[in-house]
Design a protein around this motif. Structure first.
Motif, PDB file in Angstrom:
ATOM      1  N   ASP A  45      41.020  38.175  36.906  1.00  0.00           N
ATOM      2  CA  ASP A  45      39.473  38.236  36.793  1.00  0.00           C
ATOM      3  C   ASP A  45      39.072  36.571  36.816  1.00  0.00           C
ATOM      4  OD1 ASP A  45      38.991  40.760  36.576  1.00  0.00           O
ATOM      5  OD2 ASP A  45      39.260  40.773  34.176  1.00  0.00           O
ATOM      6  N   LYS A  46      40.269  36.029  36.545  1.00  0.00           N
ATOM      7  CA  LYS A  46      40.064  34.415  36.555  1.00  0.00           C
ATOM      8  C   LYS A  46      41.244  33.647  36.635  1.00  0.00           C
ATOM      9  CE  LYS A  46      38.256  31.774  32.706  1.00  0.00           C
ATOM     10  NZ  LYS A  46      38.541  31.573  31.262  1.00  0.00           N
ATOM     11  N   LYS A  83      36.377  39.876  43.668  1.00  0.00           N
ATOM     12  CA  LYS A  83      34.882  39.798  44.227  1.00  0.00           C
ATOM     13  C   LYS A  83      34.817  39.870  45.651  1.00  0.00           C
ATOM     14  CE  LYS A  83      32.987  38.489  40.270  1.00  0.00           C
ATOM     15  NZ  LYS A  83      33.077  37.191  39.641  1.00  0.00           N
ATOM     16  N   THR A 129      35.943  32.505  38.588  1.00  0.00           N
ATOM     17  CA  THR A 129      35.854  33.746  38.150  1.00  0.00           C
ATOM     18  C   THR A 129      35.724  34.555  39.813  1.00  0.00           C
ATOM     19  OG1 THR A 129      33.531  33.694  38.029  1.00  0.00           O
ATOM     20  CG2 THR A 129      35.203  33.962  35.994  1.00  0.00           C
ATOM     21  N   ASN A 130      35.820  33.578  40.820  1.00  0.00           N
ATOM     22  CA  ASN A 130      35.612  34.007  42.119  1.00  0.00           C
ATOM     23  C   ASN A 130      37.131  34.386  42.660  1.00  0.00           C
ATOM     24  OD1 ASN A 130      33.809  34.698  43.963  1.00  0.00           O
ATOM     25  ND2 ASN A 130      33.813  32.513  44.974  1.00  0.00           N
ATOM     26  N   THR A 131      37.589  35.436  42.275  1.00  0.00           N
ATOM     27  CA  THR A 131      39.025  35.991  42.510  1.00  0.00           C
ATOM     28  C   THR A 131      38.809  37.208  43.541  1.00  0.00           C
ATOM     29  OG1 THR A 131      38.968  37.636  40.595  1.00  0.00           O
ATOM     30  CG2 THR A 131      39.992  35.411  40.427  1.00  0.00           C
ATOM     31  N   GLU A 132      39.988  37.532  43.991  1.00  0.00           N
ATOM     32  CA  GLU A 132      40.007  38.555  45.186  1.00  0.00           C
ATOM     33  C   GLU A 132      39.334  39.805  44.760  1.00  0.00           C
ATOM     34  OE1 GLU A 132      44.031  39.537  46.047  1.00  0.00           O
ATOM     35  OE2 GLU A 132      44.691  37.409  46.016  1.00  0.00           O
ATOM     36  N   SER A 172      41.835  34.212  45.502  1.00  0.00           N
ATOM     37  CA  SER A 172      40.219  33.676  46.045  1.00  0.00           C
ATOM     38  C   SER A 172      39.724  34.685  46.819  1.00  0.00           C
ATOM     39  CB  SER A 172      40.866  32.289  47.077  1.00  0.00           C
ATOM     40  OG  SER A 172      39.651  32.514  47.986  1.00  0.00           O
ATOM     41  N   ALA A 173      38.527  34.958  46.664  1.00  0.00           N
ATOM     42  CA  ALA A 173      37.719  35.968  47.256  1.00  0.00           C
ATOM     43  C   ALA A 173      37.523  35.561  48.687  1.00  0.00           C
ATOM     44  CB  ALA A 173      36.343  36.149  46.712  1.00  0.00           C
ATOM     45  N   ALA A 174      37.295  34.480  49.008  1.00  0.00           N
ATOM     46  CA  ALA A 174      37.267  34.016  50.226  1.00  0.00           C
ATOM     47  C   ALA A 174      38.485  34.165  51.268  1.00  0.00           C
ATOM     48  CB  ALA A 174      36.984  32.550  50.325  1.00  0.00           C
ATOM     49  N   ASP A 232      40.348  29.124  40.814  1.00  0.00           N
ATOM     50  CA  ASP A 232      39.482  29.846  41.710  1.00  0.00           C
ATOM     51  C   ASP A 232      38.233  30.208  40.425  1.00  0.00           C
ATOM     52  OD1 ASP A 232      41.297  30.584  43.980  1.00  0.00           O
ATOM     53  OD2 ASP A 232      42.352  31.265  42.455  1.00  0.00           O
TER      54      ASP A 232
END
Ligand code: HEM
Length: 343
Positions: free
Chosen positions: A76-77, A88, A83-86, A149-151, A81
């Motif tokens: 989640d965190k 998201k 809170t912009n984790t996978e 990372s979400a990106a 990164d």
């Protein structure tokens, strides 16, 4: 002699009881206590809600595809990164099963990494949903990563709108062949998808070939106009798992197609469905556009046993993709890293 026979008999009874004591409800026995605990929790979770099974099968794919099997999909965190984790990532829409992983972690503590739990849980879910026809052994020993990372997930997970070349490249980048792409896509015999993941197939300029009755049934239960109203409902990936009314509208008769009508079963039903254009995603249908992939669709349609076995092999390969990165640990809580900083 009679005394000896009685002694042998009671020894057999004792051994049988000892064996049964280590056996799970579905009949699978692991000599390893950690794997046994995972198994128990997965069985309980699926007995409560069968839709958890597909979620767990998908979870290992989405974990291992990004930086290898490192439990990064659960975070989640992280220190790097935020809170912009996978989780998201847009391509992780609908990802589920996190609570089951948390429960298992509470049971096994430091005995297993979160990455191991994800891999074992997916293995058990595949076994249970296939009634024991898909079973494989995988080693433990994975470590948990500390980045997510979400990106990066969005840049690396395959998308439902991919064409064949994009899918092939995506799989090739991780050492997976076209055959394995076709094999693993068969996981779409179970689970659900959101309207936004197949709206491109419901009409309009971008739509790819889809059976008109199936398309009409989808349009009826999930009209794309719902998206404009902020709604994003789901349907089952497999028409087999839909209601009788849906099946009638879609002119989908599993028995006539040689498909086992039992719901939420992991089997080769994806292949007959695909060959009559009754699959949800463009990324499913495009497998028909490549000669070799299309021949494998036909092969797996005709040979359930071969698919079960090839699927198990591909899942072993997926579940053992090496983790990449420089800092690893056994996380205490699968949702957060153990430290605030890593140098
Ligand atoms: C080949 C490329 C793939 C693409 C483009 C793809 C895409 C998708 C999409 C868009 C969804 C629905 C998400 C949603 O809208 O909620 C989905 C669901 C699912 N996928 Fe895939 N997928 C692929 C491969 C795989 C693989 C390799 C596996 C596992 C081995 C897998 C297992 C599943 C399962 C089980 C579901 C249903 C999950 C649930 O009901 O919770 N997929 N996939």
């Amino acid at each position: 002699m009679a005394k000896l026979n009685a002694a042998v008999l009671s020894l057999c009874v004792v051994m049988a009881l000892a064996f049964l004591a280590g056996q799970s409800a579905a009949g699978r026995y692991y000599p390893d206590k950690v794997q046994d605990k995972v198994r128990n929790e997965v069985e309980k979770a699926i007995a409560r809600d069968r839709s958890i099974g597909p979620a767990l099968v998908r979870l290992v794919f989405h974990d291992c595809w990004i930086n290898g099997c490192d439990g990064s999909v659960l975070l989640d965190k992280t220190p790097t990164d935020g809170t912009n984790t996978e989780k998201k990532a847009l391509n992780n829409i609908g990802l589920a099963g996190f609570e089951v992983i948390d429960t298992i972690k509470q049971k096994v503590g430091a005995g297993a990494s979160c990455a191991d739990i994800v891999a074992f849980a997916a293995r058990d879910a595949a076994d249970i949903l296939s009634s024991g026809k898909i079973f494989y052994t995988i080693p433990g020993g994975r470590k948990d990563g500390v980045v997510s990372s979400a990106a990066v997930a969005d840049a690396n997970l395959p998308e439902s709108t991919f064409d064949f070349g994009q899918l092939q490249n995506n799989f090739d980048a991780r050492g997976f062949t076209v055959e394995e792409l076709v094999v693993l896509s068969g996981a779409h015999s179970i689970g659900v998808a959101h309207l936004s993941s197949y709206q491109d197939r419901l009409g309009g300029a971008d739509s790819t070939p889809i059976d008109p009755d199936y398309q009409a049934a989808l349009n009826k239960v999930t009209p794309p106009s719902l998206l404009q109203k902020g709604q994003n409902p789901t349907v089952h990936n497999n028409a087999r798992d839909e209601t009788a009314e849906f099946q009638k509208d879609a002119a989908y008769n599993p028995v006539a197609m040689g498909v086992n009508p039992a719901r939420i079963v992991l089997d080769n039903s994806y292949y007959p469905n695909n060959l009559v254009n009754k699959v949800l995603f463009k990324s499913d249908w495009v497998l028909r556009t490549d000669g070799f992939a299309a021949s494998k669709l036909e092969e797996y349609k005709n040979n359930a046993t071969e698919w079960n076995s090839d699927f198990a092999d591909a899942m072993v390969k997926l579940s053992t993709l090496p983790a990449q990165g420089k800092n690893f640990e056994i996380r205490k809580n699968c949702r957060v890293t153990n430290q605030q900083n890593y140098y």
